[in-house]
Design a protein around this motif. Structure first.
Motif, short mmCIF file in Angstrom:
data_model
loop_
_atom_site.label_atom_id
_atom_site.label_comp_id
_atom_site.label_asym_id
_atom_site.label_seq_id
_atom_site.Cartn_x
_atom_site.Cartn_y
_atom_site.Cartn_z
N HIS A 64 32.77 60.37 28.57
CA HIS A 64 32.83 61.28 29.71
C HIS A 64 33.38 60.55 30.93
O HIS A 64 34.22 61.08 31.66
CB HIS A 64 31.45 61.87 30.00
CG HIS A 64 31.47 62.84 31.13
ND1 HIS A 64 31.19 62.48 32.42
CD2 HIS A 64 31.74 64.17 31.15
CE1 HIS A 64 31.28 63.54 33.20
NE2 HIS A 64 31.62 64.58 32.44
N GLY A 67 37.06 60.04 30.68
CA GLY A 67 37.84 61.27 30.64
C GLY A 67 38.27 61.68 29.26
O GLY A 67 39.13 62.55 29.11
N GLN A 70 35.43 66.42 28.11
CA GLN A 70 35.16 67.20 29.31
C GLN A 70 33.99 68.12 29.04
O GLN A 70 33.86 68.65 27.94
CB GLN A 70 36.39 68.04 29.69
CG GLN A 70 37.62 67.22 30.00
CD GLN A 70 37.44 66.36 31.22
OE1 GLN A 70 36.81 66.77 32.19
NE2 GLN A 70 37.97 65.14 31.17
#
Length: 77
Positions: A64, A67, A70
């Motif tokens: 997370h 990235g 999501q």
């Protein structure tokens, strides 16, 4: 992202398998192996389960943060 979709279910299966391994060690009624051996095997399996759970949680947090995944929850009002 595809790697995470594969890696997370594999980790869950490994966690459940480790829990099953501990159950088998607890339920095995071998008279040849003593209670100490059985307890050691069960403790090792449960320790592995805890380690795998912590590693999975850390991997999800890292993914997370980087990235790679999501959040897809309900939209905020």
């Amino acid at each position: 992202m595809l790697r995470m979709k594969v890696l997370v279910p594999i980790a869950f299966v490994a966690i459940v398998a480790s829990l099953g391994w501990a159950l088998v060690a607890m339920m095995r009624g071998d008279s040849s192996s003593g209670d100490a051996q059985r307890s050691r095997r069960m403790a090792r399996a449960l320790t592995m389960r805890i380690g795998l759970s912590i590693a999975l949680f850390a991997l999800i947090l890292l993914a997370h943060w980087m990235g790679w995944i999501q959040p897809t929850g309900l939209p905020a009002r």
